[in-house]
Design an enzyme around this catalytic site. Structure first.
Site, PDB file in Angstrom:
ATOM      1  N   SER A 111      29.422  -7.967 -18.511  1.00 13.28           N
ATOM      2  CA  SER A 111      28.850  -8.231 -19.828  1.00 13.28           C
ATOM      3  C   SER A 111      27.340  -8.294 -19.716  1.00 13.28           C
ATOM      4  CB  SER A 111      29.395  -9.549 -20.387  1.00 13.28           C
ATOM      5  OG  SER A 111      28.595 -10.616 -19.934  1.00 13.28           O
ATOM      6  N   LYS A 112      26.695  -8.239 -20.867  1.00 15.59           N
ATOM      7  CA  LYS A 112      25.230  -8.181 -20.831  1.00 15.59           C
ATOM      8  C   LYS A 112      24.617  -9.453 -20.248  1.00 15.59           C
ATOM      9  CE  LYS A 112      24.647  -9.538 -25.655  1.00 15.59           C
ATOM     10  NZ  LYS A 112      24.023  -9.175 -26.930  1.00 15.59           N
ATOM     11  N   ARG A 113      25.370 -10.533 -20.305  1.00 14.32           N
ATOM     12  CA  ARG A 113      24.799 -11.771 -19.761  1.00 14.32           C
ATOM     13  C   ARG A 113      25.072 -11.941 -18.258  1.00 14.32           C
ATOM     14  NH1 ARG A 113      26.316 -13.634 -24.861  1.00 14.32           N
ATOM     15  NH2 ARG A 113      24.520 -13.206 -26.180  1.00 14.32           N
ATOM     16  N   ASP A 114      25.915 -11.068 -17.718  1.00  7.78           N
ATOM     17  CA  ASP A 114      26.195 -11.171 -16.281  1.00  7.78           C
ATOM     18  C   ASP A 114      24.943 -10.951 -15.449  1.00  7.78           C
ATOM     19  OD1 ASP A 114      28.801 -11.832 -16.550  1.00  7.78           O
ATOM     20  OD2 ASP A 114      29.575  -9.796 -16.334  1.00  7.78           O
TER      21      ASP A 114
ATOM     22  N   PHE B 235      20.715  -3.728 -17.411  1.00  5.24           N
ATOM     23  CA  PHE B 235      20.109  -2.825 -18.389  1.00  5.24           C
ATOM     24  C   PHE B 235      19.163  -1.899 -17.639  1.00  5.24           C
ATOM     25  CE2 PHE B 235      21.493  -6.327 -20.950  1.00  5.24           C
ATOM     26  CZ  PHE B 235      21.970  -5.713 -22.097  1.00  5.24           C
TER      27      PHE B 235
END
Ligand code: GLU
Length: 503
Positions: free
Chosen positions: A260-263, A272
């Protein structure tokens, strides 16, 4: 003619999984001599984030994934931004309406909430607007023609929904998953047109794939279940659907579930391609000092492999070896160590002057100055096998530009012998009087001194090394001394010895 598209929604920065999707589309297009198209799916104005489209384009550029048609350069099937195609979609929705494959619905937010509540009370897992509840809701199928007309004139809460047939298997061939099928009972009557006349993703997506003559839809696995809706719409429109290729999920480095983007923040690595500063801030592979070709190579292997032992692939080798058939079904674990390994390999193999172009602004940012290009390239040559990223050059090799801090104090203390102080003094003198200061000369002076005085390397070299760079882990000591120069080497040797002596 193969025509593929990458169709991101500009709802924020492009996740690394999105880059992989773009990459596979690109590789396939190039391999087949086809076209790679960028289409911006921005029909959901509530989720639109300024700067996201620019970010997507910048990320594609960074990886060198050149598009043949896109919103900026245009092309024969433009415009390539869905918001600019708004007027085009309605006619297709109306056609489905006329054919009885779609209907108007007028339910308010409260009506929909009530439907969900009732579903819960009836013990249903998911509340769906579908054949089982359709006739109890407010729509052109349940209401009379007059009521429908009057609600249409009133103009509130109007949407158009897809009429999913009650009892059907909807099957399609997926290149990765082979036969896939869904029971129409699992599907809901998706909204295809909103009150403001904007299509939803589903309608705009199939209309554009059809009009843009897309031959293969290559996208993430999360779109697999939507494909059943899409297949039905192709059928309703009497169009031949493209081939579908659903890419495996990218999994968290450890544990269950998809990355996930918060990982990124959680595990301390980027997820990213580029840094993003918005409501949330994310680090990027580029700013973390990764080489774009290395990341590309790493991503290519996240869900595909050529079936050989080879791991390093240039861009053209990737194109040549890529095939849809070799995409794997199972989720691909995101292994940052592998990404770092790729990065190292790419940096080692790269030309010093190319590295110099990337590293020199980083040195400038750190306020590190150097006399000339030769120094920069010499520094890179010495450090390139010791770094994992471009940022490491300044971070790990800071002592090429300023006084070292004695990091390896313990070793220094252990290696220091008071009786050797005279030797360091004598060595300093020898270094000072040398006319040349190239690495071989420096090496010669030191080794000769050691031999002539019947010393061991261990008595001299560790202390010398720590005095010059503060660490035992630095690059070739003679090369290092030659590069920082005679005066600086002597200065460091003297002050280093003074410091080490008192540790
Ligand atoms: N707009 C969708 C996305 O954001 C595209 C999915 C597709 O490729 O059909 O990923």
């Amino acid at each position: 003619m193969v025509r593929v598209r990458f169709a991101p929604s500009p709802t924020g920065p492009l996740h690394i999984g999105g880059v992989r999707t773009a990459l596979y589309n690109y590789l396939f297009a190039k391999k087949m001599g086809g076209k790679f198209i960028l289409r911006i799916e921005d029909t959901d104005r509530n989720r639109f984030v300024p700067g996201a489209e620019e970010y997507i384009i910048e990320a594609l550029n960074w990886f060198g994934l050149e598009t043949d048609e896109d919103p900026v350069k245009g092309g024969p099937f433009g415009p390539y931004r869905q918001s600019e195609r708004k007027e085009l979609y309605k006619q297709y929705a109306l056609k489905m309406l006329e054919d009885g494959n779609a209907y108007y619905a007028f339910d308010s937010a409260e009506d929909l909430e009530r439907m969900r509540e009732e579903a819960k009370e009836n013990g249903k897992h998911v509340a769906k607007y579908d054949a089982s509840v359709r006739m109890q809701m407010k729509n052109s199928l349940s209401l009379s023609v007059e009521e429908t007309e009057s609600l249409l004139t009133k103009g509130e809460n109007i949407v158009m929904r897809l009429k999913i047939p009650a009892d059907r298997r909807i099957g399609f061939e997926d290149v990765v998953r082979n036969d896939v099928s869904f029971d129409s009972k699992e599907l809901d009557d998706k909204v295809i047109l909103k009150g403001d006349g904007m299509p939803t993703y589903h309608l705009a997506n199939i209309v554009d794939d059809h009009l843009m003559e897309i031959t293969h839809v290559i996208r993430g696995e999360e779109w697999l279940s939507s494909t059943a809706h899409h297949i039905l719409m192709y059928e309703f429109m009497g169009w031949v659907p493209p081939k579908f290729v659903h890419l495996p999920l990218i999994l968290k480095p450890v544990g269950q579930g998809k990355l996930s983007k918060r990982d990124g923040a959680k595990f301390g690595f980027p997820v990213f391609p580029l840094e993003w500063e918005g409501e949330e801030t994310f680090s990027g592979f580029r700013e973390d000092g990764f080489d774009s070709d290395a990341v590309k190579n790493f991503l290519a292997f996240l869900g595909w492999n050529p079936g050989t032992e080879q791991e390093i692939f240039s861009s053209s080798e990737l194109i040549e070896s890529f095939s849809l058939e070799k995409i794997v079904k199972a989720g691909a674990r995101f292994d940052i160590d592998k990404a770092r390994w790729y990065n190292q390999q790419y940096i080692i193999a790269k030309d010093n002057s190319e590295i110099g172009e990337i590293v020199s602004p980083l040195l400038k940012n750190a306020n590190f100055t150097y006399p000339n290009e030769a120094f920069l390239h010499g520094f890179i040559e010495l450090m390139k096998e010791r770094v994992e990223s471009y940022n490491d050059f300044a971070k790990k090799g800071y002592y090429f530009f300023e006084q070292p801090i004695i990091e390896d104090e313990k070793i220094a203390r252990k290696k220091w012998k008071d009786e050797n102080e005279v030797h360091f003094k004598a060595l300093e003198e020898q270094l000072r009087t040398s006319e040349e200061f190239d690495p071989d000369t420096v090496q010669n002076i030191i080794k000769t001194y050691i031999a002539e005085n019947a010393l061991s390397f261990g008595a001299i070299l560790p202390i010398l090394r720590i005095a010059i760079s503060g660490t035992m882990k630095g690059p070739d000591i003679f090369g290092m001394m030659s590069l920082i120069g005679q005066e600086e080497s002597i200065k460091r040797l003297r002050s280093g010895v003074q410091k080490i002596k008192t540790l």
